[in-house]
Design a protein around this motif. Structure first.
Motif, short mmCIF file in Angstrom:
data_model
loop_
_atom_site.label_atom_id
_atom_site.label_comp_id
_atom_site.label_asym_id
_atom_site.label_seq_id
_atom_site.Cartn_x
_atom_site.Cartn_y
_atom_site.Cartn_z
N UNK A 230 0.80 -1.22 0.00
CA UNK A 230 0.00 0.00 0.00
C UNK A 230 0.84 1.27 0.00
N UNK A 231 1.92 1.31 0.76
CA UNK A 231 2.73 2.52 0.76
C UNK A 231 3.52 2.66 -0.54
N UNK B 227 -5.66 14.54 -7.23
CA UNK B 227 -6.72 15.04 -6.35
C UNK B 227 -7.91 14.08 -6.37
N UNK B 228 -8.23 13.59 -7.57
CA UNK B 228 -9.33 12.62 -7.68
C UNK B 228 -9.01 11.37 -6.88
N UNK B 229 -7.76 10.92 -7.02
CA UNK B 229 -7.36 9.71 -6.30
C UNK B 229 -7.48 9.89 -4.79
N UNK C 134 -10.69 4.15 -2.88
CA UNK C 134 -9.51 3.27 -2.77
C UNK C 134 -8.42 3.88 -1.91
N UNK C 135 -8.23 5.21 -2.02
CA UNK C 135 -7.25 5.84 -1.15
C UNK C 135 -7.74 5.82 0.29
N UNK C 136 -9.00 6.18 0.45
CA UNK C 136 -9.55 6.26 1.81
C UNK C 136 -9.45 4.91 2.51
N UNK C 137 -9.66 3.87 1.73
CA UNK C 137 -9.57 2.53 2.32
C UNK C 137 -8.19 2.31 2.92
#
Lengths: 245, 527
Positions: free
Chosen positions: B285-286, B340-342, B347-350
């Motif tokens: 993830x990172x 910004x969209x990402x 998926x980012x928030x997860x």
């Protein structure tokens, strides 16, 4: 820091009015400005409603440094300070004469102020003396108000001669016509003649106007009570010329 | 009358200004009545307006003891107590002035540039104020002191306005100033020393630092220590999200990426602290967070170097390179929108919410591995020493013939060591750790310069591909080629200095210091 003297051998030519109005304009621009009144008549001091401290004197003045610092007072206007004079300034020559560097003592003292001020205006006493010579040495610019008459011309030439004899820099001198009365033919003729002969007069001419005299009644620069007047505008133009020097 | 409305205030301000807080119980006219017994008091002017306070996200102005306010079209930089203005500028347009370049040239712009660099100014708070200035005159009708009554109210909240009194001295009239001050204090007004008033409403907004701010204790378990460090890093990541989305300035992305890099480094250097599942998840993830920000950062860096590249070329050859930059700008806008969209996406928030929650856990027993329970001081010493040893061995093998990629990998090694020293600095004596970081920094600077010059050459090579030829197309190609040669030469010079820098780094006093702090049994000075 630029040191500007308003000097004339003759009295009553509009020196103080010029010092007060020009320094006001400098301060209005946000330039840190100091007026040093060198005249025992203390007219600039009076116009700004200031009084010198009791203990202050030419003897104290030449000590320079902290002594000068303590005696400088703020005028009512931002960025404009004044070092007041008093009657005992008539003894300045005596005090200076005793010193080793008697001709450049003032220059030395004023150079200590250069970090604090952008402009130093000197209101000079009339006549010609050791004090005057000190002022000439200390100045970057010497503004000379001149009433366009025959005698004024003579006196001005004597000043130039003094400079030549003492080896002083003539280029510092910037005369301008003051208290001009356009109706008088003599004034016009004198101005034409002098400009032809000497050529380095400032372009602005200050006309004789009652609102300048009223400065003494209002005890303030002309801009405070007649800021749209012709006189006010003339001083603004005069200042822009001096600013460029 | 003032032909020039741009006033640049500079130089000394000889007035003393003191602020008093008036609980509002004593009315202005009461003061004036008391002062009028001794002096003449007359109103000089009154002013109503709105004032906005600005600073960068990382409070660079505040950290330098300064604050920036905007009143109308005038921006003023003052000491934090807001009593001494240092410099100001009046602007002509109503647009937002965020960067130092937006302001007109002059003293203000120069000072601002030095203070905020590439960061943008952000409005922190807005105040409505009402000022009434009174002149206090002596019997010669001279103003000797000024008295200002001020009412301020932050626009955002509904609280009652705060009443303040300012006393401003006039040079040379100290006695009079003292007399008036006495009258004020006697009337029950309190002298407001520092910026108690400002702090009360500027305290909104968390103080941000991009630096690692972690306090470990030697007998913490390694897992607990790593969790503490990670909390700080993930917090930094979160704090920078909004700035990236809103595109405030390029440092938000930079700080975001540094935090991600440090996180990845921590997981990879301090192993077996979490279960394999967690460790793998972190790696995946990172790494994604790193990858998804790469392109935008590259483009930001090109644009930051724009002035630099253009200034290296003769003016007739600049248009070609300018056109390349225009293309880069367009691409950059696209990439920023994408990122910004990402960051707003599920998926980012997860990812980020998972780590936020995971690190909040007090009980991570089920995620333990074999290093988790060992005291952190042991692991810290071990990993630092190991890394240092590797650098020394690696560095010693470098000579004039060594290919460039080996220098680059040494740079990575040094970065890893630097991160370790920073992670664990709180466990060791501050003076000594600082010394070590400084030594390492000298070597890193040399390696960093080397790398930077390499990267610049690479970017210029890429420009060659993109450049629009104009008739005499070869001229531009040659110009860029010439630049590349200059950079190459500089790079060789930097490389030549490597040997000495490395010897400096590996010298006995330094090695002794590592031994002293991180001694684990192998005495390094014997290598």
């Amino acid at each position: 820091m630029k040191t500007v003297s308003i000097y004339s051998m003759k009295g009553g030519v509009g020196k103080t009015a010029s010092v007060v109005n020009l320094s006001y304009l400098a301060a209005k621009e946000g330039l840190n400005t100091l007026i040093c009144d060198m005249d025992p008549q203390a007219s600039s001091t009076y116009y700004f409603r200031i009084k010198a401290s009791k203990g202050f004197s030419p003897g104290k003045f030449i000590k320079g440094g902290k002594t000068i610092d303590k005696n400088i007072k703020g005028t009512n206007y931002p960025y404009l300070d004044l070092l007041p004079s008093k009657l005992s300034y008539c003894n300045f020559d005596l005090v200076l004469d005793d010193l080793k560097n008697s001709k450049s003592k003032l220059k030395e003292i004023f150079s200590e102020l250069k970090g604090d001020y952008d402009y130093l205006f000197l209101d000079c006493p009339p006549g010609i003396s050791l004090l005057s010579e000190n002022i000439f040495n200390a100045s970057d610019i010497i503004i000379t108000p001149l009433i366009p008459t025959t005698l004024s011309v003579r006196t001005h030439l004597k000043m130039l001669k003094f400079f030549k004899n003492k080896g002083l820099d003539l280029k510092k001198i910037h005369p301008f016509f003051s208290m001009v009365e356009r109706r008088k033919l003599l004034h016009q003729q004198t101005m034409d003649k002098m400009e032809k002969r000497l050529g380095n007069f400032l372009k602005t001419r200050i006309l004789y106007r009652s609102d300048i005299e009223k400065m003494g009644i209002y005890k303030s620069p002309v801009f405070e009570f007649a800021h749209n007047s012709f006189s006010a505008q003339s001083y603004i133009e005069l200042w822009s010329e001096i600013r460029m020097l | 009358m003032d032909k020039r409305r741009d006033m640049l205030q500079r130089g000394k301000n000889f007035s003393k200004i003191e602020r008093y807080s008036n609980a509002g119980t004593i009315k202005p006219f009461e003061f004036i009545a008391q002062i009028s017994e001794v002096f003449k008091v007359e109103e000089e002017n009154s002013e109503t307006g709105r004032e906005i306070y600005f600073d960068t996200f990382d409070r660079r102005l505040h950290k330098n003891g300064l604050c920036l306010t905007k009143k109308g079209k005038s921006y003023t930089l003052s000491e934090s107590s807001y009593l001494k203005p240092l410099t100001s500028v009046t602007v002509r347009s109503k647009k937002d002035f965020s960067f130092w370049q937006d302001f007109p040239a002059g003293d203000f712009q120069n000072k601002l540039k030095k203070l905020i660099g590439i960061r943008a100014l952000i409005p922190l708070a807005t105040l409505d104020f009402k000022n009434q200035v009174f002149g206090i005159f002596n019997k010669d009708e001279k103003i000797v002191v000024r008295l200002t009554f001020q009412e301020v109210k932050p626009v955002s909240n509904e609280k009652e306005p705060t009443s303040l009194i300012y006393l401003t001295s006039v040079r040379g009239y100290d006695e009079e100033y003292k007399r008036v001050a006495k009258i004020l204090l006697k009337a029950g007004v309190k002298s407001d020393g520092k910026d108690a008033f400002l702090n009360s409403f500027l305290a909104t907004g968390v103080s941000y630092t991009g630096k690692l701010d972690v306090n470990l204790s030697p007998n913490m378990t390694t897992q607990r220590a790593v969790v503490t460090i990670l909390r700080d890093l993930v917090n930094t990541i979160r704090q920078n999200e909004e700035g990236i989305i809103k595109d405030i300035d390029t440092e938000f992305l930079h700080d975001f990426r540094v935090a991600v890099r440090r996180t990845r480094s921590l997981f990879s250097q301090v192993k077996s602290v979490f279960s394999e599942e967690i460790a793998n998840r972190a790696k995946r993830e990172f790494s994604t967070l790193g990858k998804v920000t790469n392109r935008l950062r590259d483009l930001d860096v090109y644009l930051l170097k724009r002035e630099h590249y253009i200034s290296m070329l003769p003016s007739d050859l600049r248009p070609g390179v300018e056109s390349v930059f225009r293309k880069i700008e367009i691409e950059r806008k696209e990439e920023q929108k994408k990122l910004a969209r990402y960051l707003n996406s599920p998926s980012y928030k997860k990812i980020i919410v998972f780590w936020d929650n995971f690190l909040e856990n007090q009980d991570l027993e089920e995620f333990m591995s074999h290093n988790s329970a060992i005291s952190v001081i042991e692991i810290a010493k071990k990993s630092i020493l190991k890394r240092y040893k590797k650098i020394i061995e690696h560095g010693r093998m470098i000579n004039d013939q060594t290919p460039d990629p080996d220098i680059h990998s040494l740079r990575i090694e040094c970065k890893k060591l630097r991160y370790l020293l920073e992670f664990f600095s709180s466990l060791f004596a501050k003076k000594e750790i600082t010394l070590m970081v400084n030594h390492l920094k000298k070597l890193q600077d040399n390696l960093g310069d080397f790398n930077d010059l390499y990267v610049q050459q690479e970017s210029l090579r890429k420009f060659l591909d993109k450049i629009e030829s104009r008739g005499n197309g070869n001229l531009e190609t040659m110009a860029i080629g010439g630049l590349i040669v200059v950079l190459y030469k500089k790079q060789q010079e930097v490389r030549a200095q490597f040997g000495e820098k490395f010897r400096e780094f590996g010298r006995p006093e330094n090695t002794k210091l590592y031994d002293k702090l991180f001694f684990q049994g192998t005495n390094l000075t014997k290598i």
